[in-house]
Design an enzyme around this catalytic site. Structure first.
Site, PDB file in Angstrom:
ATOM      1  N   GLU A 132       0.814  -1.229   0.000  1.00  0.00           N
ATOM      2  CA  GLU A 132       0.000   0.000   0.000  1.00  0.00           C
ATOM      3  C   GLU A 132       0.845   1.275   0.000  1.00  0.00           C
ATOM      4  O   GLU A 132       0.748   2.125   0.882  1.00  0.00           O
ATOM      5  CB  GLU A 132      -0.941  -0.036   1.218  1.00  0.00           C
ATOM      6  CG  GLU A 132      -1.852  -1.258   1.198  1.00  0.00           C
ATOM      7  CD  GLU A 132      -2.793  -1.368   2.387  1.00  0.00           C
ATOM      8  OE1 GLU A 132      -2.882  -0.409   3.174  1.00  0.00           O
ATOM      9  OE2 GLU A 132      -3.428  -2.423   2.524  1.00  0.00           O
ATOM     10  N   ASN A 173       2.511  -4.945  -3.265  1.00  0.00           N
ATOM     11  CA  ASN A 173       1.125  -5.330  -2.998  1.00  0.00           C
ATOM     12  C   ASN A 173       0.290  -4.078  -2.725  1.00  0.00           C
ATOM     13  O   ASN A 173       0.758  -3.162  -2.035  1.00  0.00           O
ATOM     14  CB  ASN A 173       1.102  -6.268  -1.774  1.00  0.00           C
ATOM     15  CG  ASN A 173      -0.201  -6.982  -1.563  1.00  0.00           C
ATOM     16  OD1 ASN A 173      -0.696  -7.665  -2.470  1.00  0.00           O
ATOM     17  ND2 ASN A 173      -0.786  -6.841  -0.370  1.00  0.00           N
ATOM     18  N   HIS A 209      -9.916  -6.521  -2.450  1.00  0.00           N
ATOM     19  CA  HIS A 209     -11.006  -6.417  -1.465  1.00  0.00           C
ATOM     20  C   HIS A 209     -12.169  -5.749  -2.193  1.00  0.00           C
ATOM     21  O   HIS A 209     -12.152  -4.535  -2.422  1.00  0.00           O
ATOM     22  CB  HIS A 209     -10.570  -5.594  -0.250  1.00  0.00           C
ATOM     23  CG  HIS A 209      -9.502  -6.260   0.566  1.00  0.00           C
ATOM     24  ND1 HIS A 209      -9.716  -7.460   1.215  1.00  0.00           N
ATOM     25  CD2 HIS A 209      -8.226  -5.919   0.829  1.00  0.00           C
ATOM     26  CE1 HIS A 209      -8.619  -7.823   1.853  1.00  0.00           C
ATOM     27  NE2 HIS A 209      -7.693  -6.907   1.635  1.00  0.00           N
ATOM     28  N   GLU A 237      -5.533 -11.002  -1.563  1.00  0.00           N
ATOM     29  CA  GLU A 237      -6.347 -10.833  -0.351  1.00  0.00           C
ATOM     30  C   GLU A 237      -7.849 -10.818  -0.681  1.00  0.00           C
ATOM     31  O   GLU A 237      -8.626 -10.114  -0.075  1.00  0.00           O
ATOM     32  CB  GLU A 237      -5.967  -9.541   0.397  1.00  0.00           C
ATOM     33  CG  GLU A 237      -4.483  -9.415   0.707  1.00  0.00           C
ATOM     34  CD  GLU A 237      -4.149  -8.172   1.503  1.00  0.00           C
ATOM     35  OE1 GLU A 237      -5.074  -7.511   2.017  1.00  0.00           O
ATOM     36  OE2 GLU A 237      -2.951  -7.843   1.629  1.00  0.00           O
ATOM     37  N   ASP A 239     -11.601 -10.862  -1.064  1.00  0.00           N
ATOM     38  CA  ASP A 239     -12.886 -11.095  -0.431  1.00  0.00           C
ATOM     39  C   ASP A 239     -13.887 -10.177  -1.142  1.00  0.00           C
ATOM     40  O   ASP A 239     -13.492  -9.169  -1.715  1.00  0.00           O
ATOM     41  CB  ASP A 239     -12.875 -10.864   1.089  1.00  0.00           C
ATOM     42  CG  ASP A 239     -12.163  -9.590   1.529  1.00  0.00           C
ATOM     43  OD1 ASP A 239     -11.564  -9.592   2.622  1.00  0.00           O
ATOM     44  OD2 ASP A 239     -12.202  -8.583   0.796  1.00  0.00           O
TER      45      ASP A 239
HETATM   46  O1  G3I Z   1      -3.295  -8.415  18.729  1.00  0.00           O
HETATM   47  C1  G3I Z   1      -4.127  -7.390  19.276  1.00  0.00           C
HETATM   48  C2  G3I Z   1      -4.708  -7.866  20.598  1.00  0.00           C
HETATM   49  O2  G3I Z   1      -3.645  -8.027  21.537  1.00  0.00           O
HETATM   50  C3  G3I Z   1      -5.702  -6.822  21.101  1.00  0.00           C
HETATM   51  O3  G3I Z   1      -6.327  -7.309  22.281  1.00  0.00           O
HETATM   52  C4  G3I Z   1      -6.763  -6.575  20.023  1.00  0.00           C
HETATM   53  C5  G3I Z   1      -7.789  -5.554  20.441  1.00  0.00           C
HETATM   54  O4  G3I Z   1      -7.204  -4.274  20.346  1.00  0.00           O
HETATM   55  O5  G3I Z   1      -6.105  -6.089  18.834  1.00  0.00           O
HETATM   56  C6  G3I Z   1      -5.251  -7.079  18.323  1.00  0.00           C
HETATM   57  O6  G3I Z   1      -4.648  -6.564  17.158  1.00  0.00           O
HETATM   58  C7  G3I Z   1      -5.548  -6.549  16.050  1.00  0.00           C
HETATM   59  C8  G3I Z   1      -4.879  -7.329  14.928  1.00  0.00           C
HETATM   60  O7  G3I Z   1      -5.645  -7.262  13.731  1.00  0.00           O
HETATM   61  C9  G3I Z   1      -4.690  -8.791  15.296  1.00  0.00           C
HETATM   62  O8  G3I Z   1      -5.941  -9.398  15.464  1.00  0.00           O
HETATM   63  C10 G3I Z   1      -5.724  -5.104  15.640  1.00  0.00           C
HETATM   64  O9  G3I Z   1      -6.497  -4.457  16.619  1.00  0.00           O
HETATM   65  C11 G3I Z   1      -6.473  -5.050  14.322  1.00  0.00           C
HETATM   66  O10 G3I Z   1      -6.486  -3.731  13.816  1.00  0.00           O
HETATM   67  C12 G3I Z   1      -5.732  -5.911  13.296  1.00  0.00           C
HETATM   68  O11 G3I Z   1      -6.501  -5.906  12.082  1.00  0.00           O
HETATM   69  C13 G3I Z   1      -5.766  -6.384  10.958  1.00  0.00           C
HETATM   70  C14 G3I Z   1      -5.709  -5.261   9.915  1.00  0.00           C
HETATM   71  O12 G3I Z   1      -5.029  -5.746   8.753  1.00  0.00           O
HETATM   72  C15 G3I Z   1      -5.000  -4.056  10.477  1.00  0.00           C
HETATM   73  O13 G3I Z   1      -4.727  -3.168   9.434  1.00  0.00           O
HETATM   74  C16 G3I Z   1      -6.516  -7.562  10.374  1.00  0.00           C
HETATM   75  O14 G3I Z   1      -6.488  -8.652  11.289  1.00  0.00           O
HETATM   76  C17 G3I Z   1      -5.851  -7.979   9.070  1.00  0.00           C
HETATM   77  O15 G3I Z   1      -6.626  -8.980   8.417  1.00  0.00           O
HETATM   78  C18 G3I Z   1      -5.768  -6.773   8.118  1.00  0.00           C
HETATM   79  O16 G3I Z   1      -5.136  -7.168   6.961  1.00  0.00           O
HETATM   80  C19 G3I Z   1      -4.888  -6.104   6.014  1.00  0.00           C
HETATM   81  C20 G3I Z   1      -3.644  -6.474   5.245  1.00  0.00           C
HETATM   82  O17 G3I Z   1      -2.577  -6.630   6.138  1.00  0.00           O
HETATM   83  C21 G3I Z   1      -3.345  -5.424   4.187  1.00  0.00           C
HETATM   84  N1  G3I Z   1      -4.493  -5.242   3.290  1.00  0.00           N
HETATM   85  C22 G3I Z   1      -5.712  -4.877   4.005  1.00  0.00           C
HETATM   86  C23 G3I Z   1      -6.059  -5.966   5.027  1.00  0.00           C
HETATM   87  C24 G3I Z   1      -7.361  -5.637   5.707  1.00  0.00           C
HETATM   88  O18 G3I Z   1      -7.213  -4.484   6.498  1.00  0.00           O
END
Ligand code: G3I
Length: 319
Positions: A132, A173, A209, A237, A239
């Site tokens: 990105e 990507n 996406h 990715e 969906d």
């Molecule tokens: O690990 C912490 C946990 O300790 C905490 O309790 C919880 C609540 O705050 O947060 C957890 O971290 C989360 C993390 O995912 C792991 O689950 C973050 O809040 C959350 O923001 C994060 O979201 C991820 C997101 O990227 C962040 O940008 C998604 O799982 C992940 O699927 C998503 O993937 C991205 C790709 O990397 C790039 N392309 C877009 C895609 C969707 O956003």
């Protein structure tokens, strides 16, 4: 019935895969589907190889989460895509707040990419080296890397990644580069210039996406303009979300949309594979980001297949 990765390989593709996350790996019914090589022969860690996870403090590395997912994938002979070395989001705060000068931040990018990519040397099909990096108009997205180093941070990352693991395919990507448009043109211009400066780049990842009933037109032409640059492409990715409530009509449209996205990759020789961003609505990122939307994946939250599953098969088989 044929599995998704079976259909992909029968169509001459390298893989069909899914993203996953460490906290899913204790979910028995979930992992019995994810570990089925007939469905998935590629895995992408959704979070555990990102900078905030792998280098939480300068020079302090944590590979445990990535190791767990790599071990899971290897047990099922699944390829792994590394995600992601350099990204403005989920970036360890010490980098954004460090106030580093140009040469120091270049060294930090080099050291991070080298450490992460060498840790899994020989085990990764590909890396999303940068993620990105463009704005919607095709200009470079603002980040601490762009501000401090300038656009050459991209080259710094790719050269370090190649040095660290010559066996891995190195990808750029991004999202919203699925159809033709200004952002995709930005990608074309950058990849062309990287190639002409012999910067090691092997592929372009289209996150894809997407939204049910409003796919970008000309996905196939866009894939072709990317592969004409002398790189491979992958849908990284995928969906395809809908506005709730779910209806049979929306599920049917979703099936058609999966069929046409997969069909576009199927039609382009240099499109090597497709990864969906997890496989079940139970763990999709979408509801937490797009309120009132979701249901984007081929298995529902009860791990039952949806019509989208058949759409993926149809996309690879042409029927
Ligand atoms: O690990 C912490 C946990 O300790 C905490 O309790 C919880 C609540 O705050 O947060 C957890 O971290 C989360 C993390 O995912 C792991 O689950 C973050 O809040 C959350 O923001 C994060 O979201 C991820 C997101 O990227 C962040 O940008 C998604 O799982 C992940 O699927 C998503 O993937 C991205 C790709 O990397 C790039 N392309 C877009 C895609 C969707 O956003």
């Amino acid at each position: 019935p044929v599995g998704l990765s079976q259909a992909a390989k029968a169509a001459g593709k390298l893989y069909f895969g899914s993203a996953t996350d460490n906290y899913h790996l204790t979910d028995g019914p979930y992992i019995s589907i994810l570990s089925d090589q007939l469905q998935f022969n590629q895995i992408t860690p959704g979070n555990s190889m990102k900078w905030d996870a792998t280098e939480p403090r300068r020079g302090v590395f944590n590979f445990a989460g990535g190791d767990e997912i790599v071990a899971f994938a290897r047990k099922s002979n699944q390829l792994v895509r590394g995600h992601t070395c350099v990204w403005h989001s989920q970036l360890a705060p010490w980098v954004t707040q460090g106030n580093f000068d140009n040469s120091t931040l270049q060294q930090i990018v080099k050291d991070h990419t080298t450490a992460v990519v060498s840790h899994w040397k020989g085990q990764m099909y590909a890396w999303d080296v940068v993620n990105e990096i463009f704005n919607e108009d095709g200009t470079f997205r603002q980040s601490v890397f762009l501000d401090t180093i300038g656009p050459s941070y991209v080259e710094v990352a790719f050269r370090a990644a190649r040095e660290a693991d010559p066996s891995a395919k190195l990808y750029l990507n991004d999202y919203n580069i699925d159809g033709l448009g200004a952002k995709s043109t930005g990608v074309v211009n950058l990849v062309r210039s990287l190639k002409s400066s012999n910067v090691p780049i092997d592929g372009i990842g289209l996150q894809a996406h997407l939204i049910v009933g409003s796919l970008p037109p000309n996905i196939q032409e866009n894939l072709e303009q990317f592969t004409n640059l002398g790189v491979e492409v992958a849908i990284t990715e995928l969906d395809i979300r809908m506005t709730l409530p779910v209806t049979p009509e929306k599920l049917e449209q979703q099936r058609k949309d999966y069929a046409s996205v997969i069909g576009a990759c199927n039609a382009v020789k240099g499109c090597v594979g497709v990864t969906i961003w997890d496989f079940t609505d139970k763990y999709s990122w979408i509801p937490s980001v797009f309120a009132g939307e979701g249901v984007a994946l081929p298995w529902d939250e009860n791990l039952e297949r949806k019509p989208a599953y058949d759409g993926i098969i149809q996309g690879f088989t042409g029927q």
